[in-house]
Design an enzyme around this catalytic site. Structure first.
Site, short mmCIF file in Angstrom:
data_model
loop_
_atom_site.label_atom_id
_atom_site.label_comp_id
_atom_site.label_asym_id
_atom_site.label_seq_id
_atom_site.Cartn_x
_atom_site.Cartn_y
_atom_site.Cartn_z
N ASP A 35 0.83 -1.21 0.00
CA ASP A 35 0.00 0.00 0.00
C ASP A 35 0.86 1.26 0.00
O ASP A 35 1.98 1.27 0.52
CB ASP A 35 -0.88 0.04 1.25
N HIS A 187 3.74 -2.06 3.29
CA HIS A 187 3.63 -0.68 2.78
C HIS A 187 4.94 -0.28 2.12
O HIS A 187 6.00 -0.36 2.75
CB HIS A 187 3.31 0.29 3.92
#
Length: 218
Positions: A35, A187
C-alpha cells in the site's frame, strides 16, 4: 495509535463478507500486497526483491503518488505486478462524505487509466480497491461494489507502518499468522521502510521454505 488486528478476526470477516479478506485455494497460494506507493527508492527496492525471487504482487497505489512518479508506476506494471486503487489522497472513509470519497477514488482511477495506455499493460487490474486504514462506510462499499470494484481487505497485517515495533516483531507478525489463502499487507512507504527492509526478504524466504506459492489478486 488506533487498535488494529494482526490476524483479522473471523467474526469481522463474517460481518463484512462482501469484502475480500482472503482467497481460499487448493494450491497453498498466498498474496503479497503493498500500500501507499509508488515511492521513490522504496518501491524500487521492493521491485528488486520481488524480481530476485520471481514473485508477482499487488500494489494499491495512491493517485497523487502516481502523478508525482509516473515512471515508477510504469515500472511496477511493466514488471508484471497488478494494480489497485487506494484513493487519490489516502482518505479515511469514516471521516469523509460518500460524495467526496467516491470522487477521490474516481480521481485515482483516472490517473491509473491515463498511465495505462500501452496494450501490454492491460493485465494490470483497475477493478481492485483497498480503503486506506481499512476504514470504509457500508454505503461507500456498496456503491463501489455496484460500480464493479472488489473491496480488498486483508488476512494478515505486517504492521510495518508502526514505528513502535521492531523489525523482528514485524517479521513474526507475518510468519506466525500466514495461512493458505492469506492476503498480506506491507507498505512501500518511507515510514515503513525500516521494518519492511528487514522483514520482506526474510518473509519470502521463510514462506517459500514452508511451501507457499505467491500470486497476484485478480
Amino acid at each position: 495509535m488506533d487498535f488494529y488486528w494482526i490476524k483479522t478476526n473471523k467474526l469481522i470477516k463474517r460481518l463484512f463478507s462482501n469484502q475480500v479478506w482472503d482467497i481460499p485455494n487448493a494450491e497453498k497460494k498466498i498474496y503479497l500486497t503493498f500500500d501507499d506507493g509508488p515511492t521513490p527508492e522504496v518501491t524500487e527496492w521492493v521491485l528488486s526483491v520481488l524480481k530476485q525471487h520471481d514473485i508477482k504482487a499487488t500494489f494499491f497505489c495512491i493517485g497523487d503518488n502516481i502523478r508525482k512518479h509516473p515512471e515508477l508506476f510504469q515500472k511496477v506494471i511493466s514488471e508484471g505486478h497488478h494494480i489497485g486503487n487506494h484513493t487519490y489522497n489516502h482518505l479515511q472513509g469514516w471521516k469523509t462524505s460518500d460524495k467526496a470519497y467516491l470522487e477521490n477514488i474516481n480521481s485515482c482511477e483516472d490517473v491509473i487509466r491515463k498511465k495505462m495506455t500501452d496494450d501490454r499493460h492491460q493485465s494490470a487490474n483497475c477493478g481492485l480497491f483497498r480503503p486506506p486504514y481499512g476504514k470504509i462506510r457500508p454505503s461507500q462499499s456498496a456503491r463501489l461494489r455496484k460500480k464493479g470494484y472488489k473491496i480488498i481487505m486483508w488476512d494478515v497485517l505486517s504492521a510495518d507502518f508502526d514505528l513502535r515495533i521492531t523489525p523482528e516483531k514485524c517479521l513474526s507478525n507475518v510468519i506466525k499468522n500466514t495461512t493458505q489463502g492469506s492476503i498480506i499487507v506491507f507498505h512501500d512507504s518511507r515510514k515503513a521502510f525500516k521494518n519492511l527492509e528487514y522483514t520482506l526478504p526474510r518473509t519470502i524466504e521463510i514462506l517459500k521454505e514452508k511451501g507457499f506459492l505467491f500470486d497476484t489478486i485478480d
